[in-house]
Write a protein that holds these residues in place. Structure first.
Motif, short mmCIF file in Angstrom:
data_model
loop_
_atom_site.label_atom_id
_atom_site.label_comp_id
_atom_site.label_asym_id
_atom_site.label_seq_id
_atom_site.Cartn_x
_atom_site.Cartn_y
_atom_site.Cartn_z
N VAL A 1 0.78 -1.30 0.10
CA VAL A 1 0.14 0.15 0.21
C VAL A 1 1.06 1.08 -0.04
CG1 VAL A 1 -1.87 1.30 1.35
CG2 VAL A 1 -1.94 -1.25 1.10
N ARG B 1 1.50 5.20 0.26
CA ARG B 1 0.81 6.41 0.94
C ARG B 1 1.80 7.58 0.71
NH1 ARG B 1 -4.01 4.85 3.30
NH2 ARG B 1 -4.15 2.71 3.91
N PHE C 1 3.67 1.07 2.77
CA PHE C 1 3.28 -0.02 3.58
C PHE C 1 3.04 -1.45 3.19
CE2 PHE C 1 2.90 4.61 4.74
CZ PHE C 1 3.12 4.85 5.90
N SER D 1 0.21 -4.31 4.10
CA SER D 1 -1.30 -4.65 4.52
C SER D 1 -1.45 -6.28 4.74
CB SER D 1 -2.14 -3.93 3.71
OG SER D 1 -3.63 -4.15 4.42
N LYS E 1 -6.97 -9.28 9.31
CA LYS E 1 -7.11 -9.14 10.80
C LYS E 1 -6.63 -10.40 11.45
CE LYS E 1 -10.69 -5.93 10.59
NZ LYS E 1 -12.39 -5.51 10.62
N ARG F 1 -3.09 -10.44 11.80
CA ARG F 1 -2.38 -9.62 12.88
C ARG F 1 -2.90 -10.15 14.32
NH1 ARG F 1 -2.27 -3.76 11.83
NH2 ARG F 1 -3.00 -4.13 9.72
N ASP G 1 6.80 -0.62 7.49
CA ASP G 1 5.87 -0.20 8.36
C ASP G 1 4.45 -1.21 7.93
OD1 ASP G 1 7.48 1.42 9.38
OD2 ASP G 1 7.16 2.91 8.12
N ASP H 1 0.63 -1.05 7.64
CA ASP H 1 -0.30 -0.28 7.31
C ASP H 1 -1.59 -0.35 8.58
OD1 ASP H 1 -1.81 1.53 5.49
OD2 ASP H 1 -3.35 -0.17 4.92
N GLN H 2 -2.06 0.87 8.80
CA GLN H 2 -2.85 1.24 9.56
C GLN H 2 -2.30 0.57 11.33
OE1 GLN H 2 -6.65 -0.40 8.49
NE2 GLN H 2 -6.89 1.12 6.99
N SER H 3 -1.10 0.98 11.45
CA SER H 3 -0.43 0.45 12.57
C SER H 3 0.82 1.20 12.77
CB SER H 3 -0.30 -0.97 12.54
OG SER H 3 0.55 -1.42 13.64
N ASP H 4 1.18 1.36 13.99
CA ASP H 4 2.37 1.90 14.45
C ASP H 4 3.67 0.99 14.46
OD1 ASP H 4 1.18 4.30 14.90
OD2 ASP H 4 0.88 3.85 16.86
#
Length: 394
Positions: free
Chosen positions: A59, A61, A66, A68, A71, A74, A225, A227-230
């Protein structure tokens, strides 16, 4: 012996079947069903096997890439097994393996006569040490919930040394088994064949081969990194495009040449050694037990991770086996236990080696006592004024 060879043949056949076995699943490992394609027959197209890391969807940005993941994947990454059990096991290996291998390497390098077997053991201690000193980075990574703090360059270095020295240890264990096989089974031939020069050249070749095995890992980016996470992942999640091409062939060769072939050689050598020792009566019962112990530990600790990885490669669509990568992570942590067991089954079992260790400890203790006594003699005599001040402070 006939039963032993039958078992080995069955294991080899099973591993080969795992490697070339057909795919029976219909979905990708990380539940990205939208990435599957169909051909003219309406059946899903055969996809290339997914290697050891988790495949991530790229992904972009801004100017940054990033990855992805689903769920379910994860949630597996955040499970207590991954963020607690695995780093705890690494911590125990580090605490036991660092002093035992460090002392073992120091004794072998400076206090023991350089024989072919000593050279192999010294290199084994060095390989185990290099793997162990990488563990604090992985311990921090997993305890922080799979978050890498040390940058891309360090991620590549840790990955290179971790896997490189692991397979280097396997090759050195193979060399030790060959050395013992020649010494026991072919004693007359060993007089001319076993030499320090040959052992040194063999160890240099093993280090170069191990470097060649794992150097390709430094070619591609290893940290991304999420995606949608630190979180920043190191090697555990890589782009699907990298995994389905270059790394597939690399890791298949790594499994075959770095584990499967050495394991078969180790099994053959130790089986032959045990056979000869048994034929010579009970006086070699201790040597037989040590040989069998070495063989069993090697098989138990290294086989699970490579078997799981091999099945992981063989499955083009991993729905039948679930999240094998997470099982692989646990098996991989288990295989590092070998690094803290090696000193006790290869070095400390020798009476000569234990004597060297005792001498070193006693000498250090005497030196400490002598230094303490000298320091006390050199202390200045306190004056009455100083004594009064000291009493008043108390």
């Amino acid at each position: 012996m006939e039963r032993l060879w039958a078992v080995l043949a069955c294991q080899a056949a099973f591993l080969l079947l795992c490697l070339v076995g057909p795919c029976q699943g219909d979905q990708y490992y990380d539940d990205y069903s939208g990435d599957s394609f169909e051909n003219d027959t309406g059946r899903p197209e055969v996809t290339i096997c997914i290697p050891r890391s988790i495949p991530g969807q790229e992904v972009i940005r801004g100017n940054k890439t990033f990855l992805s993941i689903s769920k379910s994947t994860r949630s597996h990454l955040n499970s207590s097994v991954i963020v607690t059990v695995v780093p705890t096991l690494y911590t125990l290996v580090f605490m036991v393996g660092l002093p035992s291998n460090g002392l073992g390497f120091w004794i072998l390098a400076l206090k023991v006569k350089k024989m072919p077997s000593t050279i192999f053991l010294m290199n084994l201690a060095a390989a185990d040490l290099l793997l162990i000193v990488m563990l604090p980075f992985k311990i921090s990574y997993y305890f922080l919930g799979n978050h890498w703090l040390f940058g891309e360059a360090m991620c590549r270095i840790v990955t290179l040394f971790f896997y490189g020295n692991m397979y280097c240890s396997v090759l050195l264990l193979m060399s030790i088994s060959i050395d013992r096989y020649i010494a026991v089974v072919h004693p007359f031939f060993s007089r001319s064949f076993r030499s320090r020069t040959f052992a040194t050249c063999m160890c240099v070749a093993i280090w170069l081969i191990s470097l060649a095995f794992t150097l390709p890992l430094t070619v591609f980016q290893q940290s991304y990194d999420l995606d949608q996470s630190d979180l920043t992942m190191c090697h555990d999640v890589l782009p699907r495009s990298d995994l389905s091409g270059y790394f597939f062939y690399h890791f298949v060769c790594l499994i075959t040449l770095g584990f499967l072939v050495p394991l078969l050689i180790i099994l053959f050598c130790y089986a032959s050694v045990v056979k000869v020792l048994i034929s010579n009566g009970e006086k070699y019962s201790y040597a037989i037990k040590l040989t069998v112990l070495s063989l069993v530990i090697t098989v138990i600790l290294f086989t699970p991770s490579n078997i799981v990885l091999l099945i992981h490669y063989s499955e083009r669509c991993l729905s039948r086996f679930g999240d094998l990568y997470f099982i692989y992570m646990v098996c991989l942590a288990l295989s590092t236990v070998n690094s803290c067991i090696d000193p006790f089954i290869y070095y400390y079992v020798s009476e000569e080696f234990r004597q060297k260790v005792r001498q070193k400890i006693l000498r250090s203790s005497k030196k400490t006592i002598t230094t303490t006594q000298t320091s006390k003699k050199n202390l200045p005599v306190c004056s009455s004024t100083t004594t009064t001040i000291t009493h008043s402070l108390v």
